[in-house]
Scaffold this motif. Structure first.
Motif, PDB file in Angstrom:
ATOM      1  N   ASP A 113      -1.679  -0.023   1.324  1.00 27.40           N
ATOM      2  CA  ASP A 113      -0.972   1.421   0.551  1.00 27.40           C
ATOM      3  C   ASP A 113      -0.466   1.352  -0.411  1.00 27.40           C
ATOM      4  OD1 ASP A 113      -2.296   2.925   3.157  1.00 27.40           O
ATOM      5  OD2 ASP A 113      -0.905   1.562   4.220  1.00 27.40           O
ATOM      6  N   VAL A 114       0.398   0.262  -0.277  1.00 27.36           N
ATOM      7  CA  VAL A 114       1.539   0.163  -1.667  1.00 27.36           C
ATOM      8  C   VAL A 114       1.372  -1.306  -2.098  1.00 27.36           C
ATOM      9  CG1 VAL A 114       3.890   0.167  -2.441  1.00 27.36           C
ATOM     10  CG2 VAL A 114       2.823   1.827  -0.958  1.00 27.36           C
ATOM     11  N   ILE A 115       1.114  -1.506  -3.556  1.00 26.42           N
ATOM     12  CA  ILE A 115       1.470  -2.923  -4.029  1.00 26.42           C
ATOM     13  C   ILE A 115       2.425  -3.088  -4.979  1.00 26.42           C
ATOM     14  CG2 ILE A 115       0.193  -4.972  -5.374  1.00 26.42           C
ATOM     15  CD1 ILE A 115      -2.372  -3.811  -4.206  1.00 26.42           C
ATOM     16  N   ALA A 116       3.417  -3.986  -4.798  1.00 26.67           N
ATOM     17  CA  ALA A 116       4.508  -4.250  -6.011  1.00 26.67           C
ATOM     18  C   ALA A 116       4.328  -5.585  -6.542  1.00 26.67           C
ATOM     19  CB  ALA A 116       5.827  -4.220  -5.151  1.00 26.67           C
ATOM     20  N   VAL A 117       3.904  -5.259  -8.030  1.00 30.79           N
ATOM     21  CA  VAL A 117       3.877  -6.753  -8.912  1.00 30.79           C
ATOM     22  C   VAL A 117       4.905  -7.278  -9.185  1.00 30.79           C
ATOM     23  CG1 VAL A 117       2.138  -7.495 -10.491  1.00 30.79           C
ATOM     24  CG2 VAL A 117       1.436  -5.654  -9.242  1.00 30.79           C
ATOM     25  N   THR A 118       5.384  -8.225  -8.678  1.00 28.81           N
ATOM     26  CA  THR A 118       6.700  -9.018  -9.274  1.00 28.81           C
ATOM     27  C   THR A 118       6.306 -10.376  -9.622  1.00 28.81           C
ATOM     28  OG1 THR A 118       7.048  -9.312  -6.783  1.00 28.81           O
ATOM     29  CG2 THR A 118       8.038  -7.500  -7.932  1.00 28.81           C
TER      30      THR A 118
ATOM     31  N   GLY B   9      -3.067   5.859   6.742  1.00 23.62           N
ATOM     32  CA  GLY B   9      -3.003   4.827   7.738  1.00 23.62           C
ATOM     33  C   GLY B   9      -4.022   4.094   8.082  1.00 23.62           C
ATOM     34  N   ASP B  10      -5.157   4.116   6.923  1.00 27.72           N
ATOM     35  CA  ASP B  10      -6.653   3.456   7.655  1.00 27.72           C
ATOM     36  C   ASP B  10      -6.790   2.027   6.875  1.00 27.72           C
ATOM     37  OD1 ASP B  10      -6.686   4.560   5.066  1.00 27.72           O
ATOM     38  OD2 ASP B  10      -8.261   5.705   5.389  1.00 27.72           O
ATOM     39  N   LYS B  11      -5.770   1.527   6.429  1.00 26.82           N
ATOM     40  CA  LYS B  11      -6.069   0.156   5.527  1.00 26.82           C
ATOM     41  C   LYS B  11      -5.579  -0.950   6.577  1.00 26.82           C
ATOM     42  CE  LYS B  11      -5.948   1.941   1.272  1.00 26.82           C
ATOM     43  NZ  LYS B  11      -5.977   1.666  -0.104  1.00 26.82           N
ATOM     44  N   ALA B  12      -6.178  -1.751   6.494  1.00 28.22           N
ATOM     45  CA  ALA B  12      -6.255  -3.041   7.629  1.00 28.22           C
ATOM     46  C   ALA B  12      -5.208  -3.667   7.063  1.00 28.22           C
ATOM     47  CB  ALA B  12      -7.533  -3.728   7.591  1.00 28.22           C
TER      48      ALA B  12
END
Ligand code: NAP
Length: 437
Positions: free
Chosen positions: A91-96, A381-384
């Motif tokens: 649902d969320v990606i943080a690129v660090t 809420g449907d992401k695996a």
């Protein structure tokens, strides 16, 4: 469940993970790293003799130990798993991902044997697997370090210290031996602007006052008697302190110790000189500084050096498919937002500037933004999440490294350390993985 992926387990990623795992209800935070070891810059960038700065990992260890946080080491996003595959499952990606790639000087001779970027050189002595085989040319009586930031000071100091002075650091055994065996007599630290414009800080500059075998020297003619009257009062205190330290160095006797650190200002490299593919010297042009800007005077001089290390900043490495600003060498973003559901923080967001606390503040801001966006737009809420990614990694025969695996590697590093060293790092990935299976 809200599935959150963080790419890169350095300080910026750890701070975001810490906040989101605590503040987002029903969150699962997975922190990916292409290395089997977490903590990014803290492990491979912070100077090995600055162990105090590395204490921050205790806090990060607490984050990794939380039930809803998972370390997924030895997984290269963009290679083992594509960016699109990650977006499909989270649902969320943080690129660090920080900024690992050295910026070029853009002058003749940069490809000669004996020229290194600070990223590669620091990674080598800090045991980063990317540069374990750098084997830098240190059979040199003269070494030039270009840049006037704290990275340039770190490198100068590591080269200047004796093996005994590095005894309680976690520098790799090979590097400390190579440095101890170097016949270096003259280290040149070269700033293109003046002492007033230098970005290094006084704590780091002062460390050269009491080194066992190395004396710091400055030409007093390069130091201003006073700051200009209109100088920014907020910056004045720090600059005055540096000038005071430099004035002290200007009084040192050149023959008082076997190695000399020449702190030089107002000179830009114009060419690295070579013979038979190897460095034989560095050509510099004297600069004049007007309103804080350096302009060349046309007058050049050569230094007798056989190794050149540039410490002039970094770029991030793009991940295929991820919006990337080639010009600035950062992940494209607007105040941390990359695209729907994707955010960035730290050096890959702003460029390679700022110490760990500055990245903490940055990551806190981005984490707050993520929380606000999740509240405004609750995911279906449907992401695996990791279930699907784990299956892909399995299919692709990727051996992932979890946090308990890292603890096994950590314990082995601590166990094999000699004397006062806190650890003897493994600097090759197969060596680390061999401890686990
Ligand atoms: P930095 O402070 O930006 O220093 C880069 C230096 O490279 C500057 O002196 C810059 O000069 C010079 N430079 C850039 N391009 C050049 C060129 N073409 N020719 C000659 N010189 C050139 O960056 P850094 O040293 O890489 O450090 C990155 C960040 O990490 C900084 O925020 C630093 O404080 C932090 N850090 C902190 C510590 C610590 O706290 N102990 C240790 C290491 C790093 P100009 O100023 O003229 O552009």
């Amino acid at each position: 469940m809200i599935n959150i992926a963080i790419i890169g387990s350095g300080p910026s990623g750890c701070y975001i993970a810490d906040m989101l795992s605590k503040k987002v209800a029903d969150a699962q935070v997975d922190i990916f790293d292409r290395l089997p070891t977490p903590f990014g810059l803290v492990r491979a960038g912070v100077a090995p003799d600055h162990q105090g700065t590395k204490n921050i990992v205790r806090q990060f260890e607490r984050t990794f130990s939380r039930d809803n946080v998972r370390f997924v080491g030895n997984v290269n996003i963009g290679d083992d798993i594509t960016y699109q595959e990650l977006k499909d499952q989270y649902d969320v990606i943080a690129v660090t991902i920080g900024a690992l790639q050295d910026r070029d000087l853009g002058i003749d001779g940069e490809d000669l044997n004996g020229v290194y970027g600070s990223g590669a050189f620091v990674a080598w002595y800090n045991g980063h697997p990317d540069h374990a085989d750098l084997n830098p040319k240190l059979d040199s009586s003269g070494i030039a370090i270009i840049g006037n930031g704290n990275v340039a000071l770190d490198i100068s100091r590591i080269l200047a210290k004796t093996a005994e002075e590095m005894g309680s650091s976690d520098i790799t055994a090979d590097s400390v031996t190579a440095i101890a065996e170097s016949p270096v007599q003259d280290i040149y630290l070269i700033g293109r602007r003046g002492p007033v414009e230098a970005s290094f800080t006084n704590a780091e500059l002062s460390e050269f006052a009491e080194l066992e075998r190395c004396v710091a020297l400055v030409d007093p003619a390069q130091l201003p008697a006073a700051l200009p009257e209109d100088f920014d009062p907020k910056a004045a205190k720090a600059v005055e302190k540096n000038l005071e330290t430099l004035r002290g160095y200007a009084e040192n006797a050149a023959d008082s110790k076997p190695v000399r650190l020449h702190i030089m200002f107002c000179a830009s490299p114009t060419a690295i000189l070579g013979e038979n593919g190897t460095v034989t010297g560095l050509r510099l042009e004297k600069n004049q500084i007007t309103d804080g800007r350096a302009t060349g005077t046309g007058e050049t001089f050569d230094l007798d050096v056989q190794t050149v290390i540039s410490a002039i900043g970094y770029r991030s490495q793009p991940i295929e498919g991820m919006p990337f600003d080639e010009g600035r060498g950062i992940v494209s973003n607007e105040e941390g937002r990359v695209e729907d559901g994707v955010y960035t923080s730290g050096w890959c967001k702003r460029g390679p500037q700022g110490v760990i606390p500055a990245n903490r503040a940055d990551s806190m801001g981005v984490a707050k933004q993520i929380i606000a966006d999740l509240e405004a737009n609750t995911p279906a809420g449907d992401k695996a999440g990791f279930n699907k990614i784990a299956a892909l990694l399995d299919e692709r025969n990727v051996r992932t490294v979890g946090f308990s695996d890292w603890q096994t590697i950590n314990e082995a590093e601590v166990r094999r350390a000699e004397g006062d060293k806190p650890r003897e790092k493994f600097n090759r990935i197969p060596e680390m993985l061999a401890l686990l299976d």
